[in-house]
Design a protein around this motif. Sequence first.
Motif, mmCIF file in Angstrom:
data_model
loop_
_atom_site.group_PDB
_atom_site.id
_atom_site.type_symbol
_atom_site.label_atom_id
_atom_site.label_comp_id
_atom_site.label_asym_id
_atom_site.label_seq_id
_atom_site.Cartn_x
_atom_site.Cartn_y
_atom_site.Cartn_z
ATOM 1 N N LEU A 206 27.519 37.266 38.333
ATOM 2 C CA LEU A 206 26.562 36.447 37.697
ATOM 3 C C LEU A 206 25.259 37.442 37.673
ATOM 4 O O LEU A 206 24.939 38.231 38.444
ATOM 5 C CB LEU A 206 26.042 35.235 38.366
ATOM 6 C CG LEU A 206 27.270 34.339 38.074
ATOM 7 C CD1 LEU A 206 26.990 33.053 39.480
ATOM 8 C CD2 LEU A 206 27.282 33.447 36.734
ATOM 9 N N ALA A 207 24.315 37.333 36.562
ATOM 10 C CA ALA A 207 23.139 38.156 36.288
ATOM 11 C C ALA A 207 22.123 36.969 35.847
ATOM 12 O O ALA A 207 22.422 36.319 35.000
ATOM 13 C CB ALA A 207 23.074 39.223 35.447
ATOM 14 N N CYS A 208 20.661 37.115 36.502
ATOM 15 C CA CYS A 208 19.751 36.383 36.106
ATOM 16 C C CYS A 208 18.568 37.144 35.713
ATOM 17 O O CYS A 208 18.041 37.693 36.431
ATOM 18 C CB CYS A 208 19.119 35.185 37.389
ATOM 19 S SG CYS A 208 18.163 34.062 36.738
ATOM 20 N N VAL A 226 32.423 39.441 33.588
ATOM 21 C CA VAL A 226 33.863 39.221 33.979
ATOM 22 C C VAL A 226 34.810 40.377 34.293
ATOM 23 O O VAL A 226 35.431 40.780 35.000
ATOM 24 C CB VAL A 226 34.694 38.238 32.934
ATOM 25 C CG1 VAL A 226 36.049 37.899 33.223
ATOM 26 C CG2 VAL A 226 33.561 36.982 32.690
ATOM 27 N N ASN A 227 34.729 41.354 33.012
ATOM 28 C CA ASN A 227 35.529 42.492 33.158
ATOM 29 C C ASN A 227 34.538 43.713 32.762
ATOM 30 O O ASN A 227 33.457 43.299 32.237
ATOM 31 C CB ASN A 227 36.389 42.445 32.251
ATOM 32 C CG ASN A 227 37.406 41.376 32.113
ATOM 33 O OD1 ASN A 227 37.893 41.280 33.473
ATOM 34 N ND2 ASN A 227 38.291 40.908 31.299
ATOM 35 N N THR A 239 32.376 49.029 37.316
ATOM 36 C CA THR A 239 31.795 50.365 36.781
ATOM 37 C C THR A 239 30.283 50.171 36.567
ATOM 38 O O THR A 239 29.577 51.297 36.594
ATOM 39 C CB THR A 239 32.416 51.016 35.542
ATOM 40 O OG1 THR A 239 32.145 50.021 34.525
ATOM 41 C CG2 THR A 239 33.789 51.298 35.733
ATOM 42 N N GLY A 240 29.907 48.987 36.665
ATOM 43 C CA GLY A 240 28.473 48.440 36.453
ATOM 44 C C GLY A 240 28.128 48.197 34.866
ATOM 45 O O GLY A 240 27.080 47.824 34.459
ATOM 46 N N ASN A 241 29.091 48.287 34.005
ATOM 47 C CA ASN A 241 28.785 48.229 32.564
ATOM 48 C C ASN A 241 30.002 47.181 32.057
ATOM 49 O O ASN A 241 31.319 47.303 31.985
ATOM 50 C CB ASN A 241 29.098 49.795 31.655
ATOM 51 C CG ASN A 241 28.003 49.707 30.901
ATOM 52 O OD1 ASN A 241 27.459 49.011 30.098
ATOM 53 N ND2 ASN A 241 27.767 51.112 30.525
ATOM 54 N N THR A 242 29.328 45.954 31.831
ATOM 55 C CA THR A 242 30.363 45.002 31.505
ATOM 56 C C THR A 242 30.978 45.032 30.090
ATOM 57 O O THR A 242 30.401 45.249 28.994
ATOM 58 C CB THR A 242 29.503 43.514 31.359
ATOM 59 O OG1 THR A 242 28.619 43.646 32.636
ATOM 60 C CG2 THR A 242 30.164 42.325 31.408
ATOM 61 N N SER A 243 32.371 44.891 30.183
ATOM 62 C CA SER A 243 32.923 44.634 28.681
ATOM 63 C C SER A 243 33.224 43.195 28.025
ATOM 64 O O SER A 243 33.338 42.964 27.060
ATOM 65 C CB SER A 243 34.544 45.530 28.914
ATOM 66 O OG SER A 243 35.105 44.808 29.781
ATOM 67 N N PHE A 244 33.122 42.469 28.959
ATOM 68 C CA PHE A 244 33.381 41.002 28.826
ATOM 69 C C PHE A 244 32.714 40.258 29.520
ATOM 70 O O PHE A 244 32.757 40.228 30.989
ATOM 71 C CB PHE A 244 34.848 40.532 28.736
ATOM 72 C CG PHE A 244 35.236 38.875 28.893
ATOM 73 C CD1 PHE A 244 34.428 38.351 27.824
ATOM 74 C CD2 PHE A 244 36.303 38.380 29.793
ATOM 75 C CE1 PHE A 244 35.058 36.865 27.904
ATOM 76 C CE2 PHE A 244 36.496 37.196 29.657
ATOM 77 C CZ PHE A 244 35.873 36.235 28.786
ATOM 78 N N GLY A 245 31.714 39.343 29.115
ATOM 79 C CA GLY A 245 30.875 38.287 29.772
ATOM 80 C C GLY A 245 30.771 37.106 29.061
ATOM 81 O O GLY A 245 31.036 36.932 28.076
ATOM 82 N N ASP A 343 32.244 47.844 24.245
ATOM 83 C CA ASP A 343 33.108 48.870 24.615
ATOM 84 C C ASP A 343 32.201 49.936 24.257
ATOM 85 O O ASP A 343 30.998 50.047 23.721
ATOM 86 C CB ASP A 343 34.376 48.691 23.919
ATOM 87 C CG ASP A 343 35.256 49.482 24.488
ATOM 88 O OD1 ASP A 343 35.284 50.267 25.353
ATOM 89 O OD2 ASP A 343 36.709 49.475 24.170
ATOM 90 N N VAL A 344 32.707 51.081 24.726
ATOM 91 C CA VAL A 344 31.979 52.493 24.624
ATOM 92 C C VAL A 344 32.048 52.720 23.104
ATOM 93 O O VAL A 344 33.088 52.591 22.432
ATOM 94 C CB VAL A 344 33.035 53.754 25.156
ATOM 95 C CG1 VAL A 344 32.083 55.008 25.022
ATOM 96 C CG2 VAL A 344 32.898 53.452 26.705
#
Length: 359
Positions: A206-208, A226-227, A239-245, A343-344
Amino acid sequence: MKKKNLNILITGIGGPTARSFARAIKEIGNYYNYNLIGTDVHPLAVGHYQKTLFNKSYVTKPSSHPGYWIEMEELIKKESIDIAIILPEQEVLEWSERQEKESLPCKSLIPPLKAVNKMLDKGILTAYLAESALVPNSIQINANDPLLKNNTENVLSYPYWIRSATGSSGLGSFKIETFNDLERWISINKGINNFIASDFLSGRNLACKMLYFKGKLIRSSCAERVNYIMSKVSPSGITGNTSFGRLVNDKKVFDVANKAMDIIFERTGVEKHGFYTVDLKEDENGIPLITEINVRHVAFTQCFALGGANLCEDTIRLLDEDSNFDTNFKLYQFEDGLIFLRDVDERPIVMKESDLIKN
């Protein structure tokens, strides 16, 4: 009535966070007509060449360079910068150190130095909050410790989570299931000398977001990671970069983040000020625990704006002293079931999770 122009400096435009912030105000926001001036230390930074997003850009010295402030002050004067958005963490630290000693060259939401110093090192942060029960059971690891096996196994049970004590983007992250795993992981990551190891937390990631201004908490909102983009290139999958959240409405997550921030501000004796992203992970009982605190926006800040929580423009309006901005605290609430996909080289999508294609 025609909108005025506002000149905004955004640093680190080679990274996704800066470009995400820029889109949040220029393409989603509606407060001013924004002239965006970008900087990055690398001439290959893609933001230099996104001419529809940034009106101008400059290749600049790194914040550690002795000529950094001369160059930055000249740029701010030349471009008549109204507000600076500083995003790379080491540059935030440099501005925070300057703020501690003297005035900044223009308006900017910079966190106080004593708080920054507690947050940039995950080991220091975890130790600082250890008595609060807001962080997982943890230990700092020196890669060269001759008593490594005893020192870790006396504190943690397998499996546990390891990561670099400093840095972001999941640097050095891995799930350790045996002592051999730990030895191999340290050997692979020769550039990291200091790690932090913590109880493995199996719940949501999670992130707040927390926006403070001159002693007061103004805005907050929460999301679930999530991913991750390019997860297959990382042994941990992170990787620190969210693709699905997911954009979430979770008062429990906010309460933990808020309590931790209050402790840090109170114990360091500094004013509540700045923008922070508090990262949390739930344990097996669904209790969120803090894993790190970023002293800036993170890469999916644009997704919050797409969902109705434009914390980027909130930041601008506070710094611009907008008399129409409501400074009463607001915990943003999202429409139920909203997710984001990233995505990139693609614009993010915010949509209903129920509209995902079914397998």
